[in-house]
Enzyme design. Sequence first.
Site, PDB file in Angstrom:
ATOM      1  N   ASP A  52       2.264  14.556  12.600  1.00  0.00           N
ATOM      2  CA  ASP A  52       2.487  14.388  11.160  1.00  0.00           C
ATOM      3  C   ASP A  52       1.140  14.238  10.451  1.00  0.00           C
ATOM      4  OD1 ASP A  52       4.058  14.228   8.897  1.00  0.00           O
ATOM      5  OD2 ASP A  52       4.377  12.071   9.052  1.00  0.00           O
TER       6      ASP A  52
ATOM      7  N   ILE B  51       0.845  -1.197   0.000  1.00  0.00           N
ATOM      8  CA  ILE B  51       0.000   0.000   0.000  1.00  0.00           C
ATOM      9  C   ILE B  51       0.877   1.242   0.000  1.00  0.00           C
ATOM     10  CG2 ILE B  51      -1.680   1.321   1.351  1.00  0.00           C
ATOM     11  CD1 ILE B  51      -2.701  -1.332   2.463  1.00  0.00           C
ATOM     12  N   ALA B  52       1.984   1.160   0.735  1.00  0.00           N
ATOM     13  CA  ALA B  52       2.912   2.294   0.830  1.00  0.00           C
ATOM     14  C   ALA B  52       4.299   1.769   1.147  1.00  0.00           C
ATOM     15  CB  ALA B  52       2.459   3.276   1.906  1.00  0.00           C
ATOM     16  N   SER B  53       5.310   2.517   0.683  1.00  0.00           N
ATOM     17  CA  SER B  53       6.693   2.165   0.972  1.00  0.00           C
ATOM     18  C   SER B  53       7.448   3.438   1.331  1.00  0.00           C
ATOM     19  CB  SER B  53       7.347   1.479  -0.228  1.00  0.00           C
ATOM     20  OG  SER B  53       8.697   1.186   0.036  1.00  0.00           O
ATOM     21  N   ALA B  54       7.933   3.495   2.565  1.00  0.00           N
ATOM     22  CA  ALA B  54       8.702   4.657   3.023  1.00  0.00           C
ATOM     23  C   ALA B  54      10.158   4.239   3.210  1.00  0.00           C
ATOM     24  CB  ALA B  54       8.107   5.196   4.318  1.00  0.00           C
ATOM     25  N   SER B  55      10.972   5.142   3.725  1.00  0.00           N
ATOM     26  CA  SER B  55      12.397   4.852   3.842  1.00  0.00           C
ATOM     27  C   SER B  55      12.689   3.786   4.886  1.00  0.00           C
ATOM     28  CB  SER B  55      13.163   6.133   4.198  1.00  0.00           C
ATOM     29  OG  SER B  55      12.666   6.695   5.398  1.00  0.00           O
ATOM     30  N   ILE B  56      11.814   3.669   5.896  1.00  0.00           N
ATOM     31  CA  ILE B  56      12.077   2.746   6.999  1.00  0.00           C
ATOM     32  C   ILE B  56      11.163   1.528   6.980  1.00  0.00           C
ATOM     33  CG2 ILE B  56      11.744   2.538   9.509  1.00  0.00           C
ATOM     34  CD1 ILE B  56      13.159   5.158   9.840  1.00  0.00           C
TER      35      ILE B  56
ATOM     36  N   GLN C 270       7.431  -0.627   5.277  1.00  0.00           N
ATOM     37  CA  GLN C 270       6.565  -0.897   4.139  1.00  0.00           C
ATOM     38  C   GLN C 270       5.234  -1.440   4.669  1.00  0.00           C
ATOM     39  OE1 GLN C 270       8.681  -2.156   0.617  1.00  0.00           O
ATOM     40  NE2 GLN C 270       7.276  -3.877   0.363  1.00  0.00           N
TER      41      GLN C 270
END
Length: 535
Positions: free
Chosen positions: A357, A196-201, A203
Site C-alpha cells: 500500500d 494525525i489521521a482517522s481511517a475506518s478501522i 485512528q
Amino acid sequence: MAVSAFRNGCLPIFHIPPQLPRSARKVDGRSKGFRLPLFARYSQTQDVFSSRLRISVENLPKLVEDIVQTSINTGPKGALRLVQGIQAFVGVSGEWLADVSKSTNTSAGLPPQLQLGLLSPLYLRRLFERLGATYIKLGQFIASAPTLFPPEYVEEFQNCFDKAPAVPFQDIQTIIREELGRPINSVYEYIDPTPIASASIAQVHGARLKGSQEDVVVKVLKPGIEDILVADLNFVYIVARILEFLNPELSRTSLVGIVKDIRESMLDEVDFYKEAANIESFKRYLEDMGLTRQATAPRVYQHCSTKRILTMERLYGVPLTDLDSISSLVSSPENSLITALNVWFGSLLACEIFHADVHAGNLWLLRDGRIGFLDFGIVGRISPRTWAAMEVFLTSIATEEYESMASALIEMGATNKDIDVKAFARDLEKIFSSIQELDTEIVVATSRGTNTNATAISANLVVDERQMNALFLDVVRASESYGLRFPREFALLMKQLLYFDRYTRLLAPNLNMLQDQRISIVSNRRSKSYGANKY
C-alpha cells in the site's frame, strides 16, 4: 424441475402414459416418433436434477453446522448488526425510490443504475457506507481488486477511500488505558487529542514517551470495531455459503474462498501484533541487505503496544508527491525515487512480506534523506513462481515484446483454455501503446513571502485512483476475455507499480522505471552484497 429443464434447453413436458389413445400420444400434432428425443432429454435433465439434489442433501448437514458454529462465534453482536443492517437497507432503499420517482417524470426512462436497484454500483456503495467500517473496508478491497470484480464496481468503490470521521479523544483515552492496564501518564508524557489521521478501522495520535521524551505515534483501534468486523464478516461468509449451496455453479467462481481471503485479510488489520511483526520483518530485511542508510520503517515500542494499540517511532518527512519539499531536502529527487524503487523491489523476494500500500501517505522522504515506509497493515507475500512470471512481464513491457508479455500473463493466471498467444499479444500491444497517454495532473501552488518578493512554488501530484486503475483494468479485461484469472498477489503488485509510475512522472519524468540500469528487478536479491553494491 421446470427450472432445470429450461436451463438445459428443453421444454418441461409431462409424461404421457402408454395406455392413452393414439391421438393423445401426439404433442402439438407431432407423431410419437418425435417424442423420444424430448423424453430422452427430459430424462437427462431429471438425472442432473437428482444428482444435484443428492449432493445438496449430502452437503446440508455441513452447511447447517457451519452456520450454527459461525453464529455462535459471532455472539449477541450479530443481532444488533442485523438491526443496523436493516436500517441501512431501508435508508438506501428510500434514496433509490426517491431517485426512481424523479426519473419517472422524465421521458428518458430509468437509467441503468436505477434499474439494478441496490445492486447497482452507486447504491451498493451507499449501502456499504451506511453499514460502517467493515463494509467500507470491503469497498476498499473491491476498489483495489480489479482482478476479482467488474470495472464499474471497482471505479465506484474508489469513493470508499475518503477520510473516516474521528472518534472522540476520550474514547481513545479509554482504550489506551484499558490496553496498558495502568495510567496513561505513566507511559506517555503527552498525547495530542487531535488525530494525525482517522481511517475506518484505526485512528493515529501524536505522543511523547515519558522518560525518554521520544516522539511517537499511537495507532488505536476504534472502539467496538473487532466485534463489528467479526459479526459482519461472519454474516457475509454465511451468505456466501448459502449462495453456493443454492447454486453450485457459484463454487466455480470460488465465492466462499474469496470471502475467506477477505475475512482473513481484514481481521489481520485489526491485530496490531501482526502489523508489528510485519514492521519487524521489513526492518530485518533492511539490516540484512545493508539498506538501513537508504531506507527505514518506524521502530515499534513493544512495552506500550498491544493487539489494539501500536506505539511507533514518529518519523518526520514529506510524501513522495511533495516536489517542492523534496527538492529542499535532497539535491536529486530522482535518486531518492530510485532508492525507493530498489528497496521495494528488493523486498519482493528477500523479505517475508512486501509493502502492499505504497500510496503517498505511506511512502515518505525523511528529513535525513532516507525513504520511510509507513503503515504495514496491508502487506503481500509473493510466490517464486508468480514473481518469475512477473519479472518476464515487466521486462516485456520495457522491451515491448508483447508475445513474451502474453506468455508471462498466461503463466501467472489460471485457465483451462488453450489461448492464442499471438492474438493476446496484439490486444496487449493496443493497450500498452496508450500508457504514455495517461495524464499526470500536477497542481502548482505559489505563495509570496511576507518580507520578500520571493515566490515559493510547490508542485503536488494528484493521485487519481480511477486513472491509476485504468491501465490495469484494461489488462485484466483483455486477459479475462481469454479465460485468465490472476492471483490476488498479482493485483497487489500491479497496484504498487502504478503508484511508482506516478511518482516517476513527477520526480523523474525522463526515467524509465523498467529499463534504467540503476533499478534492479532481477531475482538475485538474496545475495548479501545487494545492498552494498547497489548504492
